[in-house]
Design an enzyme around this catalytic site. Structure first.
Site, PDB file in Angstrom:
ATOM      1  N   SER A   1      19.483  33.398  25.849  1.00  0.00           N
ATOM      2  CA  SER A   1      18.898  34.085  24.700  1.00  0.00           C
ATOM      3  C   SER A   1      19.547  33.390  23.417  1.00  0.00           C
ATOM      4  O   SER A   1      20.503  32.815  23.268  1.00  0.00           O
ATOM      5  CB  SER A   1      19.441  35.466  24.607  1.00  0.00           C
ATOM      6  OG  SER A   1      19.178  35.993  25.777  1.00  0.00           O
TER       7      SER A   1
HETATM    8  N1  SAH Z   1      22.349  36.277  30.362  1.00  0.00           N
HETATM    9  C1  SAH Z   1      21.861  34.809  30.560  1.00  0.00           C
HETATM   10  C2  SAH Z   1      20.289  34.934  30.240  1.00  0.00           C
HETATM   11  C3  SAH Z   1      19.485  35.041  31.257  1.00  0.00           C
HETATM   12  S1  SAH Z   1      17.804  34.979  31.318  1.00  0.00           S
HETATM   13  C4  SAH Z   1      22.251  33.708  29.566  1.00  0.00           C
HETATM   14  O1  SAH Z   1      23.400  33.768  29.131  1.00  0.00           O
HETATM   15  O2  SAH Z   1      22.144  32.257  30.017  1.00  0.00           O
HETATM   16  C5  SAH Z   1      17.475  36.346  32.437  1.00  0.00           C
HETATM   17  C6  SAH Z   1      17.951  35.985  33.824  1.00  0.00           C
HETATM   18  O3  SAH Z   1      17.888  37.291  34.793  1.00  0.00           O
HETATM   19  C7  SAH Z   1      17.346  34.864  34.541  1.00  0.00           C
HETATM   20  O4  SAH Z   1      18.211  33.996  35.215  1.00  0.00           O
HETATM   21  C8  SAH Z   1      16.668  35.273  35.955  1.00  0.00           C
HETATM   22  O5  SAH Z   1      16.738  34.589  36.798  1.00  0.00           O
HETATM   23  C9  SAH Z   1      17.642  36.891  35.685  1.00  0.00           C
HETATM   24  N2  SAH Z   1      17.084  37.995  36.500  1.00  0.00           N
HETATM   25  C10 SAH Z   1      15.681  38.357  36.550  1.00  0.00           C
HETATM   26  N3  SAH Z   1      15.502  39.394  37.399  1.00  0.00           N
HETATM   27  C11 SAH Z   1      16.732  39.663  38.016  1.00  0.00           C
HETATM   28  C12 SAH Z   1      17.133  40.675  38.932  1.00  0.00           C
HETATM   29  N4  SAH Z   1      16.517  41.632  39.460  1.00  0.00           N
HETATM   30  N5  SAH Z   1      18.603  40.616  39.257  1.00  0.00           N
HETATM   31  C13 SAH Z   1      19.587  39.757  38.639  1.00  0.00           C
HETATM   32  N6  SAH Z   1      18.975  38.613  37.800  1.00  0.00           N
HETATM   33  C14 SAH Z   1      17.632  38.727  37.494  1.00  0.00           C
END
Ligand code: SAH
Length: 225
Positions: free
Chosen positions: A70
């Site tokens: 993000s």
């Molecule tokens: N917080 C992260 C941003 C991640 S983007 C950072 O700082 O880089 C969102 C993430 O959520 C992705 O990596 C995706 O694979 C994960 N995601 C999506 N659905 C999910 C779920 N049900 N459980 C765990 N992770 C999930």
């Protein structure tokens, strides 16, 4: 070679400082613990190598598996709304690069983070080890069910959007704890929803941003601030 390396480090440090001033403080992030954490964590170590030069820019960046890290402002804004205390345990859903978990770990005592994608999970776990983030515990799995073993959490940060806030996560909030998550159908506008557990049986939901916040999610319109 050493000179070049320290020159690069200095450049990243300056960019990080500028990011905190121009993207965060100027837009109203005032929580000193959040600002300090954003100043401390080296975002360039969490983005894919080819994007390093853009690590402190005002936008989200691509990760592996078509996921994104993000925009710095969004990370800071979401974490600020949780109103965390130093002694809190926090759940971070959607580890991705591990950036948000590492920022959280600079603010609170313990961070638990869950990632669904195996590749991202393994990569983030290695990064946590390498950076010696000893107060982060990570696991691979579906974050929508939370992590009961370590509940209740003083704060829950969800960085993947869904059609509604999962009940299981609300139940794992401590009384007084807060959860933030983008809610909306894929392809439609999403709003950030803040859930505050006010008692054992009562959760208050508030939509944040709407018209004011959504434009901040992209980087358009903020260039040259
Ligand atoms: N917080 C992260 C941003 C991640 S983007 C950072 O700082 O880089 C969102 C993430 O959520 C992705 O990596 C995706 O694979 C994960 N995601 C999506 N659905 C999910 C779920 N049900 N459980 C765990 N992770 C999930």
């Amino acid at each position: 070679m050493e000179k070049i390396m320290s020159f690069r480090q200095e450049l990243f440090r300056q960019e990080k400082e500028r990011m905190v001033k121009e993207q965060l403080i100027r837009r109203g992030i005032g929580d000193s613990a959040v600002l300090e954490a954003m100043q401390k964590v080296a975002r360039h170590l969490f983005v894919p190598f080819v994007y390093r030069a853009y690590a402190y820019g005002d936008s989200p960046l691509p990760l592996l598996q078509e996921q994104t890290i993000s925009q710095p402002y969004v990370v800071a804004f979401m974490i600020q709304t949780l109103q965390l205390q130093r002694e809190d345990c926090v759940l971070d859903v959607g580890t991705g690069s591990g950036y948000s978990a590492t920022v959280l770990a600079a603010i609170v005592q313990k961070v638990y983070t869950i990632e669904r994608d195996r590749g991202l999970f393994e990569y983030a776990q290695r990064r946590f080890r390498w950076l010696q983030c000893n107060n982060i515990w990570s696991r691979e799995g579906d974050g929508t069910v939370g992590w009961q073993e370590f509940a209740p959490f003083g704060g829950i940060l969800v960085s993947a959007s869904g059609p509604r806030v999962p009940k299981s996560l609300c139940r794992q909030l401590a009384i007084g704890g807060r959860l933030i998550m983008p809610v909306g159908k894929q392809g439609e506008e999403q709003v950030l929803v803040l859930v505050h557990r006010v008692s054992g049986k009562r959760w208050e939901q508030r939509k944040l941003g709407g018209v004011r916040f959504v434009p901040l999610i992209g980087s358009e319109g903020w260039e040259g601030l």
